[in-house]
Scaffold this motif. Structure first.
Motif, PDB file in Angstrom:
ATOM      1  N   ASN A   1      -5.068   1.793   5.053  1.00 33.06           N
ATOM      2  CA  ASN A   1      -5.676   0.752   5.071  1.00 33.06           C
ATOM      3  C   ASN A   1      -4.935   0.219   6.553  1.00 33.06           C
ATOM      4  O   ASN A   1      -4.192  -0.752   6.458  1.00 33.06           O
TER       5      ASN A   1
ATOM      6  N   GLN B   1       0.867  -1.300   0.134  1.00 27.70           N
ATOM      7  CA  GLN B   1      -0.292   0.169  -0.106  1.00 27.70           C
ATOM      8  C   GLN B   1       0.270   1.191   0.354  1.00 27.70           C
ATOM      9  O   GLN B   1       0.767   2.576  -0.845  1.00 27.70           O
TER      10      GLN B   1
ATOM     11  N   GLU C   1       0.847   9.021  -6.009  1.00 25.52           N
ATOM     12  CA  GLU C   1       0.250  10.478  -5.450  1.00 25.52           C
ATOM     13  C   GLU C   1       1.608  11.329  -6.568  1.00 25.52           C
ATOM     14  O   GLU C   1       0.515  12.106  -6.765  1.00 25.52           O
TER      15      GLU C   1
ATOM     16  N   GLY D   1       0.907   3.939  -3.182  1.00 27.15           N
ATOM     17  CA  GLY D   1       0.655   5.338  -2.569  1.00 27.15           C
ATOM     18  C   GLY D   1       1.696   5.684  -3.041  1.00 27.15           C
ATOM     19  O   GLY D   1       1.087   7.492  -3.814  1.00 27.15           O
TER      20      GLY D   1
ATOM     21  N   GLN E   1      -0.465  12.532   1.775  1.00 23.75           N
ATOM     22  CA  GLN E   1      -1.774  11.976   1.404  1.00 23.75           C
ATOM     23  C   GLN E   1      -0.797  10.366   1.522  1.00 23.75           C
ATOM     24  O   GLN E   1      -3.172   8.974   1.333  1.00 23.75           O
ATOM     25  N   THR E   2      -0.120   9.741   1.157  1.00 18.34           N
ATOM     26  CA  THR E   2       0.024   8.652   1.351  1.00 18.34           C
ATOM     27  C   THR E   2      -0.312   8.007   3.094  1.00 18.34           C
ATOM     28  O   THR E   2      -1.168   6.681   2.798  1.00 18.34           O
TER      29      THR E   2
ATOM     30  N   LYS F   1       0.110  11.365  -9.846  1.00 19.49           N
ATOM     31  CA  LYS F   1      -1.694  12.223 -10.506  1.00 19.49           C
ATOM     32  C   LYS F   1      -1.306  13.778  -9.888  1.00 19.49           C
ATOM     33  O   LYS F   1      -1.976  14.263 -10.773  1.00 19.49           O
TER      34      LYS F   1
ATOM     35  N   THR G   1      -2.113   9.101   4.777  1.00 23.56           N
ATOM     36  CA  THR G   1      -3.609   9.440   5.758  1.00 23.56           C
ATOM     37  C   THR G   1      -4.685   8.232   4.880  1.00 23.56           C
ATOM     38  O   THR G   1      -5.393   7.466   5.384  1.00 23.56           O
ATOM     39  N   ALA G   2      -3.841   7.804   3.599  1.00 20.12           N
ATOM     40  CA  ALA G   2      -5.187   6.750   2.547  1.00 20.12           C
ATOM     41  C   ALA G   2      -4.353   5.110   3.213  1.00 20.12           C
ATOM     42  O   ALA G   2      -5.763   4.223   2.947  1.00 20.12           O
TER      43      ALA G   2
END
Length: 684
Positions: free
Chosen positions: A142, A25, A33, A29, A136-137, A36, A139-140
């Motif tokens: 799981n 992850q 990011e 991630g 951002q990574t 993006k 926070t995302a």
């Protein structure tokens, strides 16, 4: 300019079962990011040890290029006044874009005619953006169970101790949980606890291995563990029997693995094989060894997270740790055999099953009744089924199963044999929980299958009766797995059972009146599991729909029909027949279905006479069409006559008698085509 980018988060020991997933992850991630936000990049490699998550990305650009963005402004009725002069709204929109009014255009949009303009978005350097990428990574991610530490208000899977962010040879400024990034990583907790400077991101893996005693790549670490285990086992003239799950867990617990051999007293070899394995694997994460004959030895392998100068001391320590565990297991083994299973049966009354359904003794009595009800299916005597059901749950009250819950059933078999029960009854007690998971083997004896089915049918009927059926992703009684097991046992053992009747009986003996519709709900619940089972087997969805439209009570019968349908669809004329059947269905749906038999004297055209004669012939010879495949294959003979019928005969005519007779003929054809499956559902 591009250069490799290294990001590493140093943490306290990660949960071993979560390490690889978190590493995947985290790496994906970071990459997502960056992509993006327009940063060019190449391949990446993720790293993971108990104390770190890291990703090394090849050739990341040091800046994202700027781009032009089209922005919608006010509608033309707002942007211009009655004299077509720009209003304050138009001027304000131009100022917001940093352009003059003549750079704006009017475009037709989904929101009507509006002023639009171009906004220049400047490029952003990686140096400025890397902090946002990290945040951002993180926070995302799981993470099932997060934790907080110190004065941090944010949370993570474990406390974070260092952060490394290096682009090429440059340390990039970033911060996580109050910790600023630097150009250093950290080595092994014991061999090299201090920092390891990194002059370049590409030196990360080699520096950790050669200086820090850390194998950062989990795949390479796993390969070394496997190699060491095989070599060490060979030195003991034995082989390791541990599965991949345990090896993966061990891999997630060490940074610098070293395989060592330990031994225990041979007196413990009198314990059942499963007890020894559970003691070594579950409690200590040791790897049991067996000899060439398949018997366990008194040796084991342990994977140390240290390269000790005195490995014999480490091995000795592991031997001291396992001795009391084995002492306890031997004590439980002797105590349980002294008491016997039958003496524990009355104590099941003290163990609650479900508030409204009573205790385990109550459940055992219901299971015995259901087992007797379905005993003819397996050609069993009710005496054996009732005895197996009586003793089935007794081992739950043994000392051994209390210590090793995963050995339920397994210990029941050992204790039943010790008590003089038949091998068949003992085996049924062991296999009552099979199949385990979606792919485990079903019970290997008829009595075992009988007991496993009876136990699950009672649980399903009882929990549905108290209206605690699964909802969404909540299934506390594992009813979906139980229903799938029922389906698999029946199909994979080739056993035919009217599931609707069996479920009805199981519901009828529950200690409370079930809500109306419970049996139908249970049947549909099993139909859903049937559908999932066959889909996983690769069966076409339309085949399943075709069969379930005419048969949903007997899983084995459904399986047989599906095999026939699957073969039928490969026949040259099959498509012509089921497409014609779909056309018949559509006509009957519009005109109203009929159960009337067609009248031979009302046939006028050759095509309808031929179809009528074919139906009459099948009726006279129906006893010969008992095989599903033969029955479906014979339908291909209707391909040409059906084509001729629809070419030459008009069904909906003014003459009521003629129209009704032709509809009756189509109705008779429909019923014939649904004997094995509703083949109209095979049509696109």
């Amino acid at each position: 300019m591009t250069a490799p980018l290294l990001i590493e988060i140093g943490v306290e020991e990660l949960p071993p079962t979560a390490m690889l997933d978190l590493a995947d992850q985290f790496a994906s991630g970071i990459v997502a990011e960056l992509e993006k936000n327009g940063f060019q990049q190449a391949d990446y490699q993720r790293f993971a040890t108990p104390r770190r998550l890291a990703v090394l990305i090849d050739d990341v650009a040091d800046a994202a290029p700027g781009y032009t963005e089209t922005v919608q402004g006010p509608g033309v009725d707002v942007a211009f006044d009655a004299n077509d002069q720009p209003t304050g709204a138009a001027n304000g929109f131009a100022r917001s874009l940093g352009v003059t009014l003549d750079k704006l255009v009017i475009e037709e949009t989904s929101r009507g005619r509006r002023l639009t303009g171009q906004r220049e978005i400047p490029g952003r350097s990686l140096n400025e953006h890397i902090g946002d990428v990290l945040t951002q990574t993180i926070t995302a991610l799981n993470i099932p169970k997060r934790m907080r530490w110190g004065m941090n208000t944010d949370s993570f899977v474990r406390p974070v101790h260092w952060l490394t962010v290096i682009h090429g040879s440059t340390c990039m400024p970033a911060s996580l949980f109050g910790i600023a990034s630097d150009h250093q990583t950290r080595g092994h907790r014991f061999h090299h606890p201090g920092p390891i400077p990194l002059d370049d991101a590409t030196h990360y893996e080699s520096s950790l291995r050669h200086t820090g005693y850390v194998l950062a790549d989990p795949e390479k670490r796993a390969a070394i563990i496997n190699e060491q285990v095989a070599h060490t086992a060979a030195e003991c003239d034995a082989r390791s029997i541990s599965d991949d799950t345990l090896l993966a867990e061990i891999n997630a617990l060490v940074e610098y693995p070293t395989a060592l051999t330990g031994r225990f007293d041979t007196q413990f070899l009198e314990l059942p094989r499963e007890v020894l394995i559970a003691t070594m694997e579950h409690h200590q994460r040791y790897l049991p060894l067996e000899d060439s004959a398949g018997s366990l030895t008194n040796s084991f392998i342990t994977i140390a997270n240290v390269d000790s100068a005195q490995p014999e001391l480490v091995a000795s320590g592991n031997e001291r740790v396992i001795r009391p565990r084995l002492d306890d297991a031997l004590f439980f083994w002797n105590q349980d055999r002294t008491r016997g299973l039958a003496s524990l049966v009355p104590k099941l009354a003290g163990v609650q099953f479900e508030t409204k359904l009573g205790n385990l003794a109550d459940k055992q009595q219901r299971v015995a009744r259901i087992a007797a009800y379905i005993a003819p299916l397996f050609e069993l005597s009710t005496g054996d089924t009732e005895r197996a059901a009586e003793l089935a749950k007794a081992d739950l009250l043994t000392e051994m199963v209390d210590e090793f819950p995963d050995l339920q059933g397994v210990m029941g078999e050992y204790y039943a044999l010790n008590d003089g029960e038949t091998a068949d009854i003992a085996r049924a007690i062991r296999t009552q929980y099979a199949p385990v998971g979606g792919t485990g083997a079903i019970p290997d004896t008829a009595l075992g299958r009988n007991l496993a089915l009876a136990d699950r049918l009672d649980t399903l009927a009882g929990i549905f009766a108290v209206d605690k059926r699964p909802s969404g992703d909540k299934d506390p009684y594992a009813l979906r797995r139980a229903a799938l097991s029922v389906v698999r046992i029946l199909i994979e053992s080739g056993s035919q059972l009217d599931l609707n009747a069996a479920l009805g009986y199981a519901v009828s003996i529950q200690p409370l009146e079930a809500p109306s519709g419970t049996v139908d709900a249970l049947r549909m619940f099993h139909v859903e599991r049937l559908r999932s089972y066959f889909l996983e087997q690769g069966t076409a969805p339309q085949d399943i729909d075709a069969v379930l439209a005419v048969s949903s009570h007997d899983p084995m019968d459904i399986s047989n029909r599906l095999q026939a349908v699957s073969h039928f669809r490969t026949l040259p004329d099959a498509a012509r027949v089921y497409e014609a059947h779909k056309r018949i269905r559509n006509i009957l749906k519009k005109q109203g279905d009929t159960d009337n038999a067609p009248t031979t004297s009302h046939y006028q055209q050759a095509a309808e006479k031929q179809l009528g004669e074919m139906l009459d012939h099948r009726a006279l010879n129906k006893d010969a069409l008992i095989d599903y495949s033969d029955t479906l294959q014979s339908l291909t003979h209707f391909a040409a006559p059906l084509a001729a019928f629809f070419d030459e005969v008009r069904v909906i005519v003014d003459d009521a008698n003629l129209r009704n007779n032709r509809l009756a003929l189509l109705g008779a054809l429909d019923r014939e085509f649904c004997r094995v499956a509703d083949i109209s559902r095979l049509a696109s």
